[in-house]
Design a protein around this motif. Structure first.
Motif, PDB file in Angstrom:
ATOM      1  N   CYS A 161       0.829  -1.196   0.000  1.00  0.00           N
ATOM      2  CA  CYS A 161       0.000   0.000   0.000  1.00  0.00           C
ATOM      3  C   CYS A 161       0.873   1.260   0.000  1.00  0.00           C
ATOM      4  N   CYS A 179       0.961   4.008  -2.905  1.00  0.00           N
ATOM      5  CA  CYS A 179       0.716   5.418  -2.595  1.00  0.00           C
ATOM      6  C   CYS A 179       1.856   6.287  -3.116  1.00  0.00           C
ATOM      7  N   CYS A 236      -2.259  10.721  -1.061  1.00  0.00           N
ATOM      8  CA  CYS A 236      -1.396   9.535  -1.061  1.00  0.00           C
ATOM      9  C   CYS A 236      -0.190   9.743  -0.152  1.00  0.00           C
ATOM     10  N   MET A 276      -1.386   9.485   3.428  1.00  0.00           N
ATOM     11  CA  MET A 276      -1.670   8.093   3.772  1.00  0.00           C
ATOM     12  C   MET A 276      -0.375   7.349   4.042  1.00  0.00           C
ATOM     13  N   LEU A 310      -7.721   5.152   4.629  1.00  0.00           N
ATOM     14  CA  LEU A 310      -7.704   4.329   3.420  1.00  0.00           C
ATOM     15  C   LEU A 310      -8.894   4.658   2.532  1.00  0.00           C
ATOM     16  N   CYS A 332      -8.260   7.962   0.818  1.00  0.00           N
ATOM     17  CA  CYS A 332      -7.253   7.796  -0.226  1.00  0.00           C
ATOM     18  C   CYS A 332      -7.874   7.144  -1.465  1.00  0.00           C
ATOM     19  N   MET A 333      -8.687   6.105  -1.244  1.00  0.00           N
ATOM     20  CA  MET A 333      -9.347   5.435  -2.370  1.00  0.00           C
ATOM     21  C   MET A 333     -10.290   6.391  -3.103  1.00  0.00           C
ATOM     22  N   CYS A 373      -8.183   8.761  -5.194  1.00  0.00           N
ATOM     23  CA  CYS A 373      -7.640   8.038  -6.345  1.00  0.00           C
ATOM     24  C   CYS A 373      -8.708   7.808  -7.407  1.00  0.00           C
ATOM     25  N   CYS A 431      -3.194   2.093  -6.765  1.00  0.00           N
ATOM     26  CA  CYS A 431      -3.236   2.583  -5.392  1.00  0.00           C
ATOM     27  C   CYS A 431      -4.570   2.223  -4.738  1.00  0.00           C
ATOM     28  N   CYS A 450      -4.891  -0.097  -1.447  1.00  0.00           N
ATOM     29  CA  CYS A 450      -5.591   0.389  -0.256  1.00  0.00           C
ATOM     30  C   CYS A 450      -6.736  -0.545   0.114  1.00  0.00           C
ATOM     31  N   GLU A 451      -7.439  -1.044  -0.896  1.00  0.00           N
ATOM     32  CA  GLU A 451      -8.537  -1.988  -0.639  1.00  0.00           C
ATOM     33  C   GLU A 451      -8.000  -3.283  -0.039  1.00  0.00           C
ATOM     34  N   ARG A 475      -7.217  -2.611   3.527  1.00  0.00           N
ATOM     35  CA  ARG A 475      -8.471  -2.503   4.277  1.00  0.00           C
ATOM     36  C   ARG A 475      -9.059  -3.888   4.556  1.00  0.00           C
TER      37      ARG A 475
END
Length: 133
Positions: A29, A33, A61, A64, A83, A86-87, A90, A117, A121-122, A125
Motif C-alpha cells: 500500500c 501510494c 497519497c 496516507m 484508506l 485515499c481510495m 484516487c 493505489c 488500499c482496498e 483494508r
C-alpha cells in the motif's frame, strides 16, 4: 522500504488493536501510494483539467503513506477512514485522467497508478477487516 525495516516495524510498532498487521500488505500500500503520488504530480503539470484532482490525490497519497509509516496514535478505525479517503481521491483523479487518457500517455499512466493505489488500499483494508474479526 526494505524487508529489514518492515520486520522491525512489525516487532517494535505493535499497537493495541493492530497486533497482527499484515506488513506485506502495508508495504504494498505504501509503495502504491508513493507511485501514485509521483504519477499524479507529473500529471498535474500537464495542460489538462485533471491537474487539481491529481495534486489533491498526490497530497492524499503522501498523507496516507506518512500515516502508515508513523502509526503511533493510529487506530484501526482511523486507518480505515484514511484508506477510504485515499481510495476516494484516487477514484476521482483516475476518472478525471481517463477523460483524456487517449490524448495523453501521462494521463493514462496516472490513471493506472491511481487504480493500483486504490487496489492496494482496498487490500490493506480487507486485511484489517480480517484482523478485526
Amino acid at each position: 522500504m526494505d524487508s529489514m525495516m518492515m520486520d522491525m516495524m512489525s516487532k517494535d510498532m505493535q499497537m493495541p488493536g493492530m497486533e497482527m498487521m499484515d506488513m506485506a500488505a502495508m508495504q504494498a500500500c505504501m509503495d502504491a501510494c508513493s507511485a501514485c503520488e509521483q504519477a499524479c504530480t507529473v500529471c498535474s503539470m500537464q495542460m489538462m483539467d485533471c491537474g487539481p484532482a491529481c495534486m489533491n490525490c498526490a497530497d492524499m497519497c503522501n498523507t496516507m503513506m506518512r500515516g502508515m509509516m508513523r502509526m503511533q496514535g493510529m487506530t484501526p478505525a482511523v486507518m480505515m477512514s484514511m484508506l477510504d479517503a485515499c481510495m476516494a481521491m484516487c477514484q476521482y483523479a483516475m476518472d478525471k485522467c481517463m477523460e483524456h487518457a487517449d490524448m495523453s500517455e501521462v494521463c493514462k499512466m496516472c490513471a493506472q497508478a491511481c487504480k493500483a493505489c486504490m487496489d492496494a488500499c482496498e487490500a490493506m483494508r480487507e486485511s484489517m477487516m480480517k484482523m478485526a474479526s
